[in-house]
Design a protein around this motif. Structure first.
Motif, PDB file in Angstrom:
ATOM      1  N   HIS A 249       0.855  -1.181   0.000  1.00 48.88           N
ATOM      2  CA  HIS A 249       0.000   0.000   0.000  1.00 48.88           C
ATOM      3  C   HIS A 249       0.894   1.235   0.000  1.00 48.88           C
ATOM      4  N   ASN A 250       0.796   2.037  -1.063  1.00 46.22           N
ATOM      5  CA  ASN A 250       1.653   3.209  -1.192  1.00 46.22           C
ATOM      6  C   ASN A 250       0.911   4.292  -1.942  1.00 46.22           C
ATOM      7  N   ALA A 251       1.501   5.468  -1.964  1.00 42.18           N
ATOM      8  CA  ALA A 251       0.843   6.621  -2.567  1.00 42.18           C
ATOM      9  C   ALA A 251       1.499   7.086  -3.854  1.00 42.18           C
ATOM     10  N   VAL A 252       2.481   6.323  -4.369  1.00 40.63           N
ATOM     11  CA  VAL A 252       3.200   6.832  -5.543  1.00 40.63           C
ATOM     12  C   VAL A 252       2.309   6.908  -6.773  1.00 40.63           C
ATOM     13  N   GLY A 253       1.196   6.154  -6.769  1.00 40.13           N
ATOM     14  CA  GLY A 253       0.284   6.239  -7.901  1.00 40.13           C
ATOM     15  C   GLY A 253      -0.282   7.625  -8.103  1.00 40.13           C
ATOM     16  N   LEU A 254      -0.277   8.417  -7.033  1.00 41.14           N
ATOM     17  CA  LEU A 254      -0.756   9.793  -7.161  1.00 41.14           C
ATOM     18  C   LEU A 254       0.132  10.635  -8.066  1.00 41.14           C
ATOM     19  N   LEU A 255       1.326  10.140  -8.317  1.00 39.19           N
ATOM     20  CA  LEU A 255       2.267  10.885  -9.157  1.00 39.19           C
ATOM     21  C   LEU A 255       2.177  10.480 -10.621  1.00 39.19           C
ATOM     22  N   ASN A 256       1.234   9.596 -10.940  1.00 40.67           N
ATOM     23  CA  ASN A 256       1.053   9.213 -12.337  1.00 40.67           C
ATOM     24  C   ASN A 256       0.428  10.357 -13.134  1.00 40.67           C
ATOM     25  N   PRO A 257       0.718  10.416 -14.443  1.00 41.53           N
ATOM     26  CA  PRO A 257       0.005  11.395 -15.291  1.00 41.53           C
ATOM     27  C   PRO A 257      -1.492  11.067 -15.331  1.00 41.53           C
ATOM     28  N   PRO A 258      -2.368  12.031 -15.556  1.00 39.02           N
ATOM     29  CA  PRO A 258      -2.037  13.468 -15.674  1.00 39.02           C
ATOM     30  C   PRO A 258      -1.636  14.048 -14.325  1.00 39.02           C
ATOM     31  N   TYR A 259      -0.572  14.857 -14.328  1.00 39.81           N
ATOM     32  CA  TYR A 259      -0.005  15.351 -13.083  1.00 39.81           C
ATOM     33  C   TYR A 259      -0.925  16.362 -12.416  1.00 39.81           C
ATOM     34  N   ARG A 260      -1.042  16.212 -11.107  1.00 38.93           N
ATOM     35  CA  ARG A 260      -1.867  17.116 -10.307  1.00 38.93           C
ATOM     36  C   ARG A 260      -0.982  18.253  -9.789  1.00 38.93           C
ATOM     37  N   ARG A 261      -1.158  19.438 -10.284  1.00 42.74           N
ATOM     38  CA  ARG A 261      -0.281  20.554  -9.930  1.00 42.74           C
ATOM     39  C   ARG A 261      -0.330  20.848  -8.442  1.00 42.74           C
ATOM     40  N   TRP A 262      -1.518  20.735  -7.857  1.00 44.23           N
ATOM     41  CA  TRP A 262      -1.625  21.019  -6.429  1.00 44.23           C
ATOM     42  C   TRP A 262      -0.828  20.018  -5.600  1.00 44.23           C
ATOM     43  N   LEU A 263      -0.765  18.737  -6.071  1.00 44.39           N
ATOM     44  CA  LEU A 263      -0.020  17.713  -5.342  1.00 44.39           C
ATOM     45  C   LEU A 263       1.483  17.974  -5.440  1.00 44.39           C
ATOM     46  N   LEU A 264       1.936  18.371  -6.634  1.00 47.11           N
ATOM     47  CA  LEU A 264       3.358  18.689  -6.792  1.00 47.11           C
ATOM     48  C   LEU A 264       3.774  19.825  -5.869  1.00 47.11           C
ATOM     49  N   ARG A 265       2.863  20.870  -5.771  1.00 45.08           N
ATOM     50  CA  ARG A 265       3.189  21.976  -4.866  1.00 45.08           C
ATOM     51  C   ARG A 265       3.197  21.498  -3.413  1.00 45.08           C
ATOM     52  N   LEU A 266       2.268  20.617  -3.059  1.00 47.30           N
ATOM     53  CA  LEU A 266       2.197  20.096  -1.699  1.00 47.30           C
ATOM     54  C   LEU A 266       3.464  19.317  -1.346  1.00 47.30           C
ATOM     55  N   LEU A 267       3.990  18.584  -2.326  1.00 49.28           N
ATOM     56  CA  LEU A 267       5.198  17.776  -2.092  1.00 49.28           C
ATOM     57  C   LEU A 267       6.468  18.608  -2.231  1.00 49.28           C
ATOM     58  N   GLY A 268       6.348  19.871  -2.569  1.00 46.69           N
ATOM     59  CA  GLY A 268       7.521  20.728  -2.698  1.00 46.69           C
ATOM     60  C   GLY A 268       8.309  20.449  -3.956  1.00 46.69           C
ATOM     61  N   LEU A 269       7.622  19.967  -5.002  1.00 45.36           N
ATOM     62  CA  LEU A 269       8.297  19.605  -6.236  1.00 45.36           C
ATOM     63  C   LEU A 269       8.129  20.684  -7.284  1.00 45.36           C
TER      64      LEU A 269
END
Length: 465
Positions: A445-465
């Motif tokens: 059980h992991n969360a890396v699937g959230l990083l699959n395309p299409p990319y979520r801009r809000w998630l990238l900002r949340l992760l500091g990316l």
């Protein structure tokens, strides 16, 4: 003499054996190391006799100290620590990838080749083999053709204690060495002269074979203002005239304040007289190996005399039965930098002593030349020690002694720049002949699937990316 077809067949046999057993367990590795120790311990008298025949005369105590004891100590150290070295290492995981886990898996490389020199024909053939066998590899050794009695003994004993698919010895001359270096080995370690090291590196490059080069160079001994001259002379003399100077980490020359030069020369005279009461004829003083090497050394000394250098021989040349010879401990005072004595590694019993202004001048002298395999400094001043460590480069450093860093199995041994590349011995050697393999285990059980395309801009900002 091993021809190229036989050499290739030996390599292929080891490669097949490794493929059948790519990760030997702890018990197998310890057994191989134990057999290497038994081979050396049980036959130490034969080893001393063989090296004595090759040199014309090698002090037996030096053979036991520098050839036999070092191998046995390395085996003991490796067997004692091998379980820990083999254990996978946990690696920290960034919070974004948790709960995944990471580790470093240490895996044997395969077939390791060792090209050994003539000055310590047993030690420098088997010390790297200790590390390579501990790491789980198969090993091929090409010993020096200049020590035929020792090389033949090594070949015979290895055949008795090991299968050829575990460890084998390849006999032959320069052509065999070239063919050996051209094999598609998984790692190649060469010990010897820098010029030959360049040839070995070129041959290995054709197969992108990783290499370790243990060379030599102009190892300085710096005698600082606060040093006890008698003690410094004793320790430099030991390091210089062990094996008549034929040691890659022997002090090559001494740098000392000019005002103390005369007193240091007298201290060296007394020390040599104490070490060798019968002079060069002493049983404890070794011969120089090979007529070509002796001619090179004598040419160096003759050039220094021709240029007006003060030369102080602390003994007489001694001819030996069979054509060998002992060359005496000899001091050369203030030779200028253009002489071959100061440009080339001496690798013999001549010791230049150079008067300098102060420690700054000594450091400048060291830094003006190629980086040496070792640096020796005699001082009790912590500030001067730190300064030397921070402002110079060398493979190793010893304070108030010489050579002994190489007798500590836990210390890596190797050079830098012109004195070599890479290090072995102890855990450093185990790692030299291992692949540190990166392993990442993803959690169910992991969360890396959230990083699959299409990319979520809000998630990238949340992760500091």
């Amino acid at each position: 003499m091993t021809d190229v077809r036989e050499l290739q067949a030996q390599f292929d046999a080891q490669r097949r054996a490794f493929a059948a057993e790519p990760y030997p367990g702890l018990a197998i590795r310890r057994d191989r190391l134990a057999r290497l120790a038994t081979l050396t311990r049980r036959h130490r008298d034969e080893i001393a006799r063989a090296i004595g025949r090759d040199f014309g005369h090698r002090a037996e105590a030096e053979t036991r100290l520098a050839e036999v004891a070092t191998v046995l100590q390395a085996v003991r150290h490796a067997r004692r620590h091998l379980r820990r070295w083999m254990r996978p290492r946990r690696a920290p995981v960034p919070w974004r990838l948790k709960p995944g886990r990471a580790r470093i898996h240490r895996q044997p490389l395969g077939v390791v080749g060792i090209i050994a020199p003539s000055n310590y024909p047993w030690n420098l053939a088997l010390l790297p083999a200790v590390d390579a066998l501990a790491a789980g590899n198969r090993v091929m050794i090409k010993p020096s053709e200049h020590t035929p009695a020792t090389s033949e003994l090594l070949s015979r004993l290895v055949d008795r204690y090991f299968g050829a698919e575990e460890l084998c010895v390849v006999l032959g001359g320069v052509e065999t060495a070239r063919d050996f270096a051209a094999l598609p080995l998984d790692h190649l370690l060469f010990t010897g002269h820098a010029d030959t090291g360049r040839e070995v590196a070129r041959a290995a490059a054709a197969n992108l074979t990783p290499i370790t080069l243990e060379l030599g160079g102009k190892t300085p001994a710096i005698v600082c203002r606060d040093a006890d001259l008698a003690k410094a002379a004793e320790r430099i003399a030991f390091g210089k005239w062990l094996n008549a100077g034929q040691t890659c980490i022997a002090p090559d020359h001494v740098l000392i304040e000019a005002s103390r030069l005369g007193a240091f020369i007298e201290a060296m005279r007394r020390t040599v007289a104490d070490f060798y009461p019968r002079g060069t004829a002493s049983e404890d003083y070794s011969a120089v190996l090979g007529a070509r090497q002796r001619a090179r050394l004598e040419g160096m000394l003759e050039e220094a005399r021709d240029h007006g250098c003060r030369v102080i021989a602390l003994g007489e040349r001694v001819e030996l039965p069979g054509g060998g010879a002992k060359l005496p401990p000899t001091l050369v005072i203030d030779p200028h930098e253009g002489l071959s004595l100061m440009r080339e590694e001496i690798f013999g019993p001549w010791l230049p002593i150079v008067g300098v202004r102060d420690l700054d001048a000594a450091i400048g002298h060291v830094n003006a030349g190629p980086r040496p395999l070792a640096l020796y400094a005699f001082t009790d001043d912590p500030g001067q020690r730190q300064r030397l460590l921070e402002t110079t480069h060398s493979g190793g450093v010893v304070f108030n002694d010489t050579l002994w860093h190489n007798a500590v199995p836990a210390l890596p041994f190797g050079g830098v720049g012109e004195s070599g590349m890479g290090a072995y011995q102890g855990e450093a050697g185990f790692l030299r002949f291992s692949l540190e393999r990166s392993v990442f285990l993803q959690a169910r059980h992991n969360a890396v699937g959230l990083l699959n395309p299409p990319y979520r801009r809000w998630l990238l900002r949340l992760l500091g990316l």
